[in-house]
Design a protein around this motif. Structure first.
Motif, mmCIF file in Angstrom:
data_model
loop_
_atom_site.group_PDB
_atom_site.id
_atom_site.type_symbol
_atom_site.label_atom_id
_atom_site.label_comp_id
_atom_site.label_asym_id
_atom_site.label_seq_id
_atom_site.Cartn_x
_atom_site.Cartn_y
_atom_site.Cartn_z
ATOM 1 N N THR A 420 2.068 2.088 -7.168
ATOM 2 C CA THR A 420 0.852 2.951 -6.555
ATOM 3 C C THR A 420 0.099 3.336 -7.749
ATOM 4 O OG1 THR A 420 2.288 3.512 -4.697
ATOM 5 C CG2 THR A 420 0.487 5.155 -5.429
ATOM 6 N N GLU A 424 -3.850 2.715 -7.567
ATOM 7 C CA GLU A 424 -4.657 4.049 -7.562
ATOM 8 C C GLU A 424 -5.744 3.951 -8.872
ATOM 9 O OE1 GLU A 424 -2.433 7.343 -7.683
ATOM 10 O OE2 GLU A 424 -2.145 7.214 -5.531
ATOM 11 N N LEU A 427 -8.696 1.551 -7.937
ATOM 12 C CA LEU A 427 -9.500 2.247 -7.017
ATOM 13 C C LEU A 427 -10.369 3.118 -7.730
ATOM 14 C CD1 LEU A 427 -7.209 3.018 -3.874
ATOM 15 C CD2 LEU A 427 -9.096 1.064 -4.185
ATOM 16 N N ASN A 528 -13.771 -3.757 0.279
ATOM 17 C CA ASN A 528 -13.327 -2.865 1.321
ATOM 18 C C ASN A 528 -11.604 -2.688 1.412
ATOM 19 O OD1 ASN A 528 -13.375 -1.241 3.783
ATOM 20 N ND2 ASN A 528 -13.726 -3.131 5.128
ATOM 21 N N GLU A 530 -9.440 -0.234 1.569
ATOM 22 C CA GLU A 530 -8.215 0.533 2.480
ATOM 23 C C GLU A 530 -8.325 -0.156 3.635
ATOM 24 O OE1 GLU A 530 -7.046 3.301 1.591
ATOM 25 O OE2 GLU A 530 -8.153 3.570 -0.205
ATOM 26 N N SER A 531 -9.275 -0.876 4.407
ATOM 27 C CA SER A 531 -9.022 -1.633 5.531
ATOM 28 C C SER A 531 -8.263 -3.118 5.218
ATOM 29 C CB SER A 531 -10.203 -1.649 6.250
ATOM 30 O OG SER A 531 -10.967 -2.457 5.352
ATOM 31 N N TRP A 533 -6.260 -4.301 2.416
ATOM 32 C CA TRP A 533 -5.175 -4.298 1.836
ATOM 33 C C TRP A 533 -4.038 -4.355 2.700
ATOM 34 C CZ3 TRP A 533 -3.537 -5.697 -2.775
ATOM 35 C CH2 TRP A 533 -1.975 -5.166 -3.238
#
Length: 717
Positions: A420, A424, A427, A528, A530-531, A533
Motif C-alpha cells: 500500500t 500510494e 498515486l 484512471n 481508482e477504477s 486497478w
C-alpha cells in the motif's frame, strides 16, 4: 621397382589455404559472420589446433569478397560452451542472432554445422533457420584441412527446401553425437560402476580414490575419517538433531582439516564440502550433514545406480561403524536400511508448505534485501501468519554468513501494508505530474522497440516452442498410450515446457514488454487508477509494477526502521525515491546474552537510562525492564524515558557513530513520535517518511529548510 615420386618443395605457412576450386557466391554488401565454439572447458589450450582452425575461417571469409572490400565479423564463444544451450544463453550467438535480425549479416561461415547447435528438439534450429530464410542468409561450411580436399564446400540457402532439409538432417546428426557417442561413454561408465569401480562421483568425507583409471580403488582418508566419526558420535549425542549440529558446526572455523600437498598427489578427493583456503573445509548448506549421515558409502556400500535399490556390500572400507550409521539413517530417513518404517522419526521438524497459488504480494520475488555486510547474503520469502483466525501475509527476510550453513530470520514486514505504501507513492507522483501516463507510454514504446532488437531471440524462441508444443499435441492425439512413441512424445512435451518456462522467467526478469497492448493497458491504469486497478488480477498487478519499477530494495536500518529505495522508470520519477519506514513491531531480538546481563547488573540500578540504552543498543527500555524482572534487579533512582520506553538506541543512532538518523536528537525523536502516533500493530503496522518531494520543484524548499537548520524530510505517508 616402385613408381618414382618427386617432392614438391614449399615454405612453412602459418595456415595453408585448402579452399581450392570456385568460391561460393555471397552477398558482398553485407557482413560475413564467423562463429567459433568449443564445447570442453580448457579446449582452447588442450585442443589449440581446433581453435586455430576455426579462427582461420576469417581468412577464408575475406576470400569470398574477391576484389570487394571484405566485411568479416568474428563471433568467438571460446571454450566450454555447450551447443545444447539456448540462443539467449550464449552471449556471442545471441549477438549474432540480433545482427541477423537487423539485416547486417548476409553469410555465416562455420567449421562444422554442429558448431551452431546440438539441439535435441530442434526448437532452436527452427528459430534460426526461419530467420535465416526470412533475411536470406546463407550458411557455408568449407573444407578445413588438406585431408578434406576431396570434400566440397557446403552451402545452405534456406530459401531452398532441399538445403533446409539437408541442414536439419545435419542438426539431428549433431545431437545424435550426444545421444550416440556420449550416451555410449555414459553406458561404459555405468558398466564400471556396476562392477563396484569408481565412476567419478562425489565421495563423503573420509573416503578418497587411489590409483589411475581402471586401477582406481576407494580407500580411507584417515585425517577426514577421524573427524567424520567424531561428528557422527556428536550427532548421536544430540539425538540426531541436525539443526543443533548445524549451529555447532557454524561456530567452528572449519570441520575438516586442509589437505596437505603430498596427500593431494597421493589421493583424489572429490567432495562437495566447501574449501576455505588456508583454513580447511566446512559445509555451506544446512542440508549437507543430513545427506552425509544417510550416505551408504560411509559403511562400505556401493550403489551403482541411484535409480535402483541394488547395492554392493563391502565394496570399499567403511568410515563409520554399521550400528551407528544404521541408527542415524533410520532416525533421519524414517525407515531402516532394510526399508522398515520406524516410529521415532527424526526428520525435518519444520515442513515447508507449498502454495498452490502465488502469495498475494505485489513484490514477491522482486523485493531485494540489502546485505548488512560483504560476507553475508540475504533473501526474502513470503510468510503467512495466522493470529486469532486472521491470516496476514508478510515479506520475511533472512540473512546468512557466506561460510555458514544456517540462516536466521532478520526482518518481517507486513506485506499488504508495504504494498500500500508503494501504491500510494505512485498515486502521489502521478497527482504531481498529470503528464505521467503519456510519458510512461512513450518510454515503454521506445523500450519495446529497442528490446525487439536487443532480445529478439527470446520471444521468437517462445513462439517456436509454442508451435512445437502444438505439433506435439497433435502427434499424441494420434498415438496410443501403449505405443512406445507416446512416452517419447511425453518426454519431448516435458522438455519443451521446461524450456518455455525458463524463457518466460528470463523475459520477466529482464522486464521485457510483452506487446503494445500491454503498454496500452498500463496507460489506461495510470490515467484512471481508482477504477482500473480493482479489475486487475494479481498477475496483472505484479506485471504493472514490474514495468514501472526497475529495482525495489529495502535495508534494515534498526529494529524499527527500514530504508526503502525505489528506482522508478524515469518517466515516473527520474531520481532514486527513498523513504524511511517505521515498523510498529520491531525485528525480533535474540535472548539476552551473558554480556548483556552483566551490563544490566552493573548499570540498571543507578545509571542514566539513555546511557543504558547506548550500552545495550539493540534493546528497548521495555525489554530491559522485562529482563531485570527475571533477574530480580530493581531500579534505585527514578527513570522517565518517555517515548524511549519502546525504542532502542539504534533507532536513533543506527550506525553507532554518534550521528542521529535525522540530523540531531530532537529532530529524530520528533519523527519517531510522529511515526508511533500513526502506527498500530494490526491496523497500521507501517508508516513511511519520504525523503524527497514528489516533484523536482519541491527540492528548492528542502534546501532552504536544511540551510535554515530545519528538518529536510518532504512528507510522510
Amino acid at each position: 621397382m616402385s613408381q618414382p615420386k618427386a617432392f614438391k618443395l614449399r615454405q612453412v605457412e602459418d595456415r595453408r589455404n585448402n579452399y581450392t576450386g570456385v568460391l561460393p557466391e555471397i552477398d558482398k554488401t553485407r557482413t560475413t559472420a564467423v562463429l567459433v565454439r568449443q564445447s570442453k572447458s580448457g579446449a582452447d589450450t588442450t585442443m589449440a589446433e581446433s581453435r586455430e582452425t576455426q579462427l582461420g575461417l576469417q581468412e577464408y571469409s575475406k576470400l569470398l569478397y574477391g576484389n570487394a572490400e571484405p566485411q568479416v565479423e568474428l563471433y568467438d564463444e571460446g571454450a566450454g560452451v555447450s551447443g545444447q544451450k539456448r540462443i539467449d544463453q550464449r552471449a556471442e550467438l545471441d549477438r549474432l542472432y540480433r545482427d541477423m535480425h537487423k539485416g547486417i549479416i548476409g553469410t555465416i561461415v562455420l567449421a562444422r554445422e554442429d558448431r551452431i547447435f546440438r539441439n535435441k528438439h530442434m526448437d532452436q534450429v527452427g528459430v534460426f533457420t526461419k530467420l535465416a530464410e526470412e533475411k536470406r542468409i546463407k550458411v557455408i561450411v568449407p573444407p578445413i584441412s588438406s585431408a578434406a580436399s576431396d570434400e566440397r564446400t557446403k552451402v545452405y540457402d534456406f530459401t531452398s527446401y532441399r538445403d533446409l532439409v539437408a541442414f536439419q538432417d545435419k542438426m539431428r546428426e549433431a545431437y545424435g553425437y550426444i545421444a550416440g557417442h556420449v550416451a555410449y561413454m555414459l553406458q561404459c561408465k555405468q558398466n564400471k560402476a556396476d562392477k563396484g569401480g569408481y565412476d567419478g562421483r562425489l565421495l563423503p568425507p573420509g573416503l578418497a580414490v587411489k590409483g589411475q583409471k581402471q586401477n582406481q580403488v576407494i580407500v580411507i582418508y584417515e585425517p577426514w575419517a577421524q573427524e567424520m566419526r567424531k561428528l557422527a558420535l556428536r550427532a548421536q549425542a544430540l539425538d540426531w538433531n541436525i539443526g543443533k549440529l548445524n549451529r555447532e558446526v557454524d561456530r567452528m572455523a572449519y570441520l575438516f582439516p586442509e589437505i596437505p600437498d603430498e596427500d593431494r598427489e597421493k589421493y583424489l578427493i572429490k567432495t562437495c564440502i566447501h574449501r576455505i583456503p588456508g583454513v580447511g573445509y566446512k559445509p555451506r548448506s544446512d542440508q549437507t550433514l543430513r545427506d552425509l549421515f544417510t550416505n551408504e558409502m560411509l559403511i562400505g556400500w556401493w550403489q551403482p545406480d541411484d535409480d535402483k535399490p541394488d547395492v554392493i556390500v563391502d565394496n570399499h572400507p567403511a568410515v563409520l561403524d554399521y550400528a551407528l550409521f544404521a541408527e542415524g539413517y533410520a532416525r533421519l530417513k524414517g525407515y531402516t536400511l532394510e526399508g522398515e518404517l520406524i516410529d521415532n522419526y527424526r526428520g525435518k521438524t519444520r515442513i515447508q508448505e507449498t502454495r498452490e497459488t502465488p502469495p498475494d504480494l505485489l513484490f514477491h520475488g522482486k523485493l531485494i534485501l540489502t546485505p548488512p555486510s560483504p560476507d553475508e547474503t540475504t533473501f526474502i520469502s513470503s510468510y503467512e501468519q495466522i493470529y486469532e483466525q486472521k491470516s496476514t501475509l508478510n515479506y520475511l527476510g533472512y540473512r546468512k554468513r557466506n561460510n555458514q550453513m544456517t540462516k536466521r530470520r532478520w526482518c518481517c514486514i507486513p506485506g499488504n501494508a508495504f504494498d500500500t505504501i508503494v501504491i500510494e507513492r505512485l498515486l502521489a507522483l502521478e497527482n504531481a505530474d498529470i503528464t505521467m501516463s503519456d510519458k510512461v507510454k512513450t518510454t515503454l514504446d521506445q523500450v519495446y522497440n529497442q528490446q525487439s532488437e536487443d532480445f529478439v531471440s527470446i520471444p521468437q524462441q517462445i513462439q517456436g516452442i509454442k508451435t512445437q508444443l502444438t505439433e506435439n499435441a497433435k502427434k499424441r492425439m494420434k498415438t496410443s498410450v501403449d505405443d512406445p512413441m507416446y512416452e517419447m512424445l511425453e518426454e519431448e512435451k516435458h522438455d519443451l515446457m521446461q524450456r518455455q518456462k525458463s524463457l518466460e522467467s528470463k523475459k520477466e526478469k529482464l522486464g521485457m514488454v510483452d506487446s503494445p497492448e500491454e503498454i496500452e493497458q498500463l496507460h489506461s491504469l495510470l490515467g484512471n487508477f481508482e477504477s482500473v486497478w480493482p479489475t486487475f488480477d494479481l498477475d496483472q498487478r505484479q506485471r504493472a509494477f514490474s514495468l514501472l519499477i526497475n529495482r525495489i530494495e529495502i535495508e534494515v536500518v534498526s529494529p524499527h526502521w527500514i530504508r526503502l529505495s525505489i528506482d522508478w522508470l524515469d518517466a515516473v520519477c527520474p531520481r532514486l525515491d527513498v523513504a524511511y519506514v517505521w515498523k510498529a513491531s520491531p525485528s525480533r531480538g535474540e535472548k539476552f546474552s551473558e554480556e548483556e546481563k552483566e551490563i544490566i547488573r552493573q548499570h540498571y540500578p543507578r545509571t542514566n537510562y539513555m546511557e543504558i540504552l547506548e550500552l545495550l543498543p539493540g534493546r528497548t527500555w521495555q525489554s530491559i525492564q522485562g529482563q531485570t524482572a527475571l533477574m530480580g534487579i530493581k531500579r534505585e533512582v527514578v527513570a522517565d524515558p518517555g517515548v524511549c520506553v519502546g525504542i532502542c538506541y539504534r533507532d536513533m543512532v543506527p550506525k553507532m557513530d554518534g550521528e542521529y538518523l535525522f540530523r540531531d536528537y530532537e529532530t529524530t525523536i520528533e519523527y519517531i513520535k510522529k511515526a508511533i502516533s500513526n502506527t498500530a500493530k494490526s491496523a497500521a503496522p507501517l508508516y513511511a517518511l519520504w525523503v524527497l518531494p514528489e516533484t523536482m520543484d519541491g527540492l528548492e524548499g528542502i534546501v532552504e529548510r536544511y540551510l535554515g537548520g530545519k528538518d529536510c524530510l518532504s512528507q510522510a505517508s
